[in-house]
Design a protein around this motif. Sequence first.
Motif, short mmCIF file in Angstrom:
data_model
loop_
_atom_site.label_atom_id
_atom_site.label_comp_id
_atom_site.label_asym_id
_atom_site.label_seq_id
_atom_site.Cartn_x
_atom_site.Cartn_y
_atom_site.Cartn_z
N VAL A 1 17.72 14.11 -26.49
CA VAL A 1 18.92 13.85 -27.07
C VAL A 1 19.55 12.50 -26.53
N HIS B 1 12.48 9.34 -28.60
CA HIS B 1 13.14 10.28 -29.14
C HIS B 1 12.43 10.95 -30.56
N ARG C 1 11.18 14.98 -30.98
CA ARG C 1 11.94 15.59 -31.96
C ARG C 1 10.96 16.38 -33.02
N ILE D 1 16.49 32.17 -26.98
CA ILE D 1 15.84 30.87 -26.53
C ILE D 1 14.48 31.68 -25.68
N PHE E 1 15.98 21.39 -21.47
CA PHE E 1 16.98 20.74 -22.50
C PHE E 1 17.14 21.98 -23.59
N GLY F 1 20.48 25.36 -26.50
CA GLY F 1 20.74 26.56 -27.45
C GLY F 1 21.61 27.54 -26.80
N THR G 1 26.43 26.59 -26.06
CA THR G 1 26.91 26.25 -27.42
C THR G 1 26.94 27.47 -28.28
N ARG H 1 27.69 7.75 -27.11
CA ARG H 1 26.90 6.50 -27.35
C ARG H 1 27.38 5.19 -26.65
N ALA I 1 30.09 19.64 -36.32
CA ALA I 1 29.94 20.52 -34.98
C ALA I 1 28.54 20.16 -34.63
N PHE I 2 27.45 19.94 -35.66
CA PHE I 2 25.97 19.65 -35.17
C PHE I 2 25.81 18.10 -35.20
N HIS J 1 20.02 12.34 -34.61
CA HIS J 1 19.99 13.22 -33.46
C HIS J 1 20.82 14.66 -33.97
N CYS K 1 21.60 18.14 -34.69
CA CYS K 1 21.20 19.51 -34.09
C CYS K 1 19.72 20.07 -34.48
N GLY L 1 18.62 22.59 -33.63
CA GLY L 1 18.52 24.29 -33.52
C GLY L 1 19.72 24.78 -34.50
C1 HEM Z 1 26.71 26.49 -31.92
C2 HEM Z 1 25.73 26.18 -31.47
C3 HEM Z 1 25.14 24.58 -31.47
C4 HEM Z 1 26.15 23.32 -31.41
C5 HEM Z 1 27.52 23.65 -31.62
C6 HEM Z 1 25.10 22.33 -31.05
C7 HEM Z 1 25.60 21.02 -31.14
C8 HEM Z 1 24.45 19.84 -30.96
C9 HEM Z 1 25.10 18.61 -31.17
C10 HEM Z 1 26.31 18.10 -31.57
C11 HEM Z 1 23.91 17.67 -31.26
C12 HEM Z 1 23.76 16.49 -31.45
C13 HEM Z 1 24.02 15.66 -30.11
C14 HEM Z 1 24.09 13.95 -30.30
O1 HEM Z 1 23.86 13.41 -31.33
O2 HEM Z 1 24.37 13.39 -29.45
C15 HEM Z 1 22.82 18.51 -31.04
C16 HEM Z 1 21.59 18.33 -30.67
C17 HEM Z 1 20.45 19.15 -30.43
N1 HEM Z 1 20.47 20.47 -30.34
FE1 HEM Z 1 22.21 21.56 -30.81
N2 HEM Z 1 24.02 22.70 -30.89
C18 HEM Z 1 23.78 24.22 -31.17
C19 HEM Z 1 22.87 24.95 -30.76
C20 HEM Z 1 21.36 24.62 -30.49
C21 HEM Z 1 20.30 25.56 -30.66
C22 HEM Z 1 20.30 27.08 -30.90
C23 HEM Z 1 19.17 24.78 -30.24
C24 HEM Z 1 17.74 25.14 -30.00
C25 HEM Z 1 17.29 26.26 -29.92
C26 HEM Z 1 19.73 23.40 -30.23
C27 HEM Z 1 19.02 22.34 -29.81
C28 HEM Z 1 19.32 21.08 -30.09
C29 HEM Z 1 18.47 19.77 -29.72
C30 HEM Z 1 16.73 19.89 -29.52
C31 HEM Z 1 19.06 18.91 -30.03
C32 HEM Z 1 18.67 17.23 -29.95
C33 HEM Z 1 18.35 16.61 -31.25
C34 HEM Z 1 17.99 15.35 -31.10
O3 HEM Z 1 18.42 14.56 -30.29
O4 HEM Z 1 17.31 14.65 -32.12
N3 HEM Z 1 20.99 23.50 -30.52
N4 HEM Z 1 23.37 20.18 -30.93
#
Ligand code: HEM
Length: 441
Positions: free
Chosen positions: A116, A123, A127, A182, A277, A282, A285, A333, A383-384, A389, A391, A393
Amino acid sequence: MRDCRRACGFGKSENGISVATYEYGNMKNDARALAADFDLEKLTPEFYLDPYPTYRALRENEPVKRLPNGSYFLTRYDDLVSAYKNTKLFSSDKRREFAPKYGDSLLYEHHTTSLVFNDPPAHTRVRRLIMGALSPRAIAAMEPDLIALVDRLLDRLAAKDDIDLQVDLISDFAAAIPIEVIGNLLDVPHDEREPLRGWSLAILGALEPVIGPEAFARGNTAVKDFLSYLEVLVERRRAKPGDPQHDVLTRLIQGEDNGEDNGERLTAKELLHNCIFLLNAGHETTTNLIGNGLVALSENPAQKTRLIEHPDLIKTTVEEILRFESSNQLGNRMTTEPVELGGIALAAGTPVTLCIGAANRDPAQFSDPENLDIGRTPNRHLAFGTGAHQCAGMALARLEGAIAISRFLARFPGYALNGAPTRGGRVRFRGFLKVPCVINQ
Ligand code: HEM
């Protein structure tokens, strides 16, 4: 910082939670003052309780806000989308920014190796491997186990409520779900999962805008212990691989099976830090999604009744909770070139904070944004995040949220908060540490 209590009063909601109320008498001036005085490094207890009046004041008065440390804080939906989508102009690489904060430490090594906080090509490579393991088919296959897990926890809640006359929605329910999910994803043996939550909270806690020496030491120790544990786990998995269709760790160890060694495999350091990470990303959040959701429904009884009467609204409910009380409130950023945002010129190398919590209540994007509406459509919340990048997950998080909240509500429709919940006290990750609750009404 000026005393925000001139503008904000603090009272109790119908459930006894302290809430900030805003007196609109001299609203414009007060909002201007709130925006002018905002400093991410000097937040008040009132802000932690309810940041939304401040977010609103910023959005309306200084949407591209220069903070005293020279960084910028963005609160408008459109500005966040521009920054998220333009990965060349807005870099995720944190090496420069984290060097003064963490020095030459394990925390620095961990955060700067996580996907991330990297730009392409590092990345893209990591990814691709992770996304392959979180395919819609892989996630659908997790559903039966997830339902069984939630039902077991609900049985345990009922038994505990009988004895103690109350339960804690976080430790007894919300936090217990993602840690198992997880853990299953990486196939961590059940009796070895206990320390994961503490490590995760300590490592993510070190991402707060300001950390003291104790939080820094806690974060470093957690990375050290986590690495030692994973080294052993990886060795065991190398000796006895699992099914890469279901076991993300085996998949990450093996790299992409494309028949040739084209450099897709991860280095040993990348493998370990990205496992950490994944476990962290996961965990807190998703705990917060479930906890925030159950508290928000309890505080909005009409919406709670609506969901009980129309359980098919669970998908839009989860989206609305993600928008209304985003578990991850801030993204970061750094500009790579001079850029103009909202008429303000940012030099190359400027750190920028993207305030998801504020963008998700921007009236330019959402009608009646300060209210919870579980049937809201469309609901293009951030939110994601969005863009490269976004999310990895999110499908899993949505599934966990939907199953946990819908089954809890079906089993305990009369649940009620029992005293004031304790907030997590973090600005980046918004959630509760404890939510005392009675369920068998
Ligand atoms: C409500 C639950 C979750 C929220 C609100 C959330 C939120 C986020 C956000 C905002 C990002 C983007 C970060 C950025 O662009 O700077 C992100 C990235 C990521 N999240 Fe989640 N997340 C959640 C659950 C999960 C789960 C369950 C997993 C894995 C099992 C996960 C794995 C990841 C990964 C691997 C990234 C990095 C993606 C990348 O950089 O390409 N997340 N998440």
